[in-house]
Design a protein around this motif. Sequence first.
Motif, short mmCIF file in Angstrom:
data_model
loop_
_atom_site.label_atom_id
_atom_site.label_comp_id
_atom_site.label_asym_id
_atom_site.label_seq_id
_atom_site.Cartn_x
_atom_site.Cartn_y
_atom_site.Cartn_z
N HIS A 226 68.69 14.52 12.03
CA HIS A 226 70.03 15.12 11.94
C HIS A 226 70.15 16.09 13.10
CE1 HIS A 226 73.19 17.54 9.48
NE2 HIS A 226 73.76 16.70 10.33
N PHE A 227 70.85 15.67 14.14
CA PHE A 227 70.94 16.44 15.38
C PHE A 227 72.27 17.18 15.42
CE2 PHE A 227 71.99 16.96 19.88
CZ PHE A 227 70.81 17.51 20.38
N VAL A 228 72.22 18.51 15.43
CA VAL A 228 73.43 19.34 15.45
C VAL A 228 73.26 20.39 16.55
CG1 VAL A 228 74.93 20.89 14.15
CG2 VAL A 228 73.79 19.00 12.98
N GLU A 229 74.24 20.48 17.46
CA GLU A 229 74.20 21.48 18.53
C GLU A 229 75.63 21.94 18.83
OE1 GLU A 229 71.85 23.03 20.07
OE2 GLU A 229 70.07 21.91 19.44
N ARG A 230 75.75 23.19 19.31
CA ARG A 230 77.06 23.75 19.64
C ARG A 230 77.21 23.91 21.15
NH1 ARG A 230 80.01 25.13 14.87
NH2 ARG A 230 81.73 25.19 16.34
N ARG A 231 76.81 22.91 21.93
CA ARG A 231 77.09 22.87 23.36
C ARG A 231 77.26 21.41 23.76
NH1 ARG A 231 73.31 25.42 27.38
NH2 ARG A 231 73.19 27.10 25.82
N LEU A 284 90.10 20.15 16.87
CA LEU A 284 91.16 21.06 16.42
C LEU A 284 91.31 22.25 17.37
CD1 LEU A 284 90.80 21.13 12.53
CD2 LEU A 284 92.35 19.78 13.96
N ALA A 285 90.22 22.60 18.04
CA ALA A 285 90.28 23.71 19.00
C ALA A 285 91.22 23.41 20.16
CB ALA A 285 88.88 24.00 19.54
N ALA A 286 91.53 22.13 20.38
CA ALA A 286 92.42 21.75 21.47
C ALA A 286 93.86 21.56 21.00
CB ALA A 286 91.92 20.47 22.12
N VAL A 287 94.13 21.86 19.73
CA VAL A 287 95.45 21.58 19.14
C VAL A 287 96.04 22.89 18.61
CG1 VAL A 287 96.66 20.31 17.33
CG2 VAL A 287 94.72 19.25 18.51
N ASP A 288 97.30 23.12 18.89
CA ASP A 288 97.97 24.33 18.39
C ASP A 288 98.43 24.19 16.95
OD1 ASP A 288 97.69 25.68 20.82
OD2 ASP A 288 99.51 24.75 21.63
N TRP A 305 83.77 27.53 12.27
CA TRP A 305 84.44 27.83 13.53
C TRP A 305 83.59 28.72 14.43
CZ3 TRP A 305 88.68 25.39 15.14
CH2 TRP A 305 89.36 25.88 16.25
N ASP A 306 83.48 28.32 15.69
CA ASP A 306 82.77 29.11 16.69
C ASP A 306 83.80 29.88 17.52
OD1 ASP A 306 80.04 29.33 18.37
OD2 ASP A 306 81.75 29.17 19.75
N PRO A 307 83.60 31.18 17.75
CA PRO A 307 84.61 31.96 18.46
C PRO A 307 84.88 31.48 19.89
CG PRO A 307 82.58 33.22 18.16
CD PRO A 307 82.47 32.00 17.32
N VAL A 308 83.94 30.76 20.49
CA VAL A 308 84.12 30.27 21.86
C VAL A 308 84.53 28.79 21.86
CG1 VAL A 308 83.01 29.84 24.08
CG2 VAL A 308 82.46 31.92 22.77
N HIS A 309 83.81 27.98 21.09
CA HIS A 309 84.01 26.53 21.17
C HIS A 309 84.84 25.97 20.02
CE1 HIS A 309 81.18 26.67 24.41
NE2 HIS A 309 80.19 27.07 23.64
#
Length: 364
Positions: A226-231, A284-288, A305-309
């Motif tokens: 289970h591979f999870v990364e935030r970059r 969703l981060a790319a949608v208003d 939710w990540d404050p940057v990504h």
Amino acid sequence: MRTEVVLVAGLADHDVAEELWRACPGSVLVRHDLRDLAGGVVRRWVDGELTVLELAHGCVSCTLRLDLLPLLERLGGRVVVHLDPALEPEAVCFALREVDVRVEAVVTVVDRAAWLADATGEDALADRGLAAAEADDRTVAQVVVGQAEFADALVLTGVGTDPVLDAVLDRLNPRAPRRDRHALDAAELLAAVPDDARRGRFDDGFGTLLHGQPPLEPAHGVAVVHFVERRPFHPMRLHEALDVLFDGVVRTRGRVWVASQPDTALWLESAGGGLNVGNLGPWLAAVDDWSGFPVERRAAASATWDPVHGDRSQELVVITASASPEEITAALREALVTDEELALADELEFADPFAEWHDEMEEA
């Protein structure tokens, strides 16, 4: 009268559909033979009565749209459909959304002697004479893994036991009841399907990837990564790393974020030697305006939710049969962008083989 359908899939010869039909008094048995589909000819049996259909365009979608869907609506009541191997249950259920037909269950037949080799092999359907058309480039692995993964219940044929096969199925589809064909009670099998089983339903690709709480500890050489990364991934390094997902791997599924397409979520799916990459739409981060997205997805995004990504992330689930989980994890991690690349992501021009791949798919 609304039609209630039981779909029976599986690559090997079997009589499970007939067994389910006999267990359901008043039901209708439908079977298609698509071996001559490329020539525009489809053979269809309804309760043993043969009809030879001639289609102007020999393709799976034409068979569904022009014959199976209107037939099911017309029959009403309970119908057991023995699917030709070229008709995958997921694609059939997707088409059934257009008509007033309810999927009661998807039952997949697994051949103990052949399934695991098929699921990790590289044979194309065409190599077995099972391709639905000249352009059908699906692999046997993609079909048999998809059939078992999408099922609400599994029936195993053949003799003996295979602990490796059992371990794979435990992780591929942990909630589907499994029964042996030699002692099959068809009515009991249908009753054993969980109330909240899939029954032909789809998600939008953003739901949980670990359905049914599969065992995460290795067993008999079978493991779950289970591979999870935030970059994001570097697109070329990810493309080069994909080889690690083929040999000794049964299934890879998940959402991918590449630095060259920061607003787009990609879907990556492999089985044996076959690979598909698709576009899931925007993060969703790319949608208003989130109002057009499912409530479940909005809630999940807000919770992580990540404050940057924002909701951008990597999440892949890999089921291995003999491959090294450590090597897979290392290869995927090495494909991520470095800190320096991430800082310069807006300025760098990444070569993106995935964009070219999508262009080719759209032209096809």
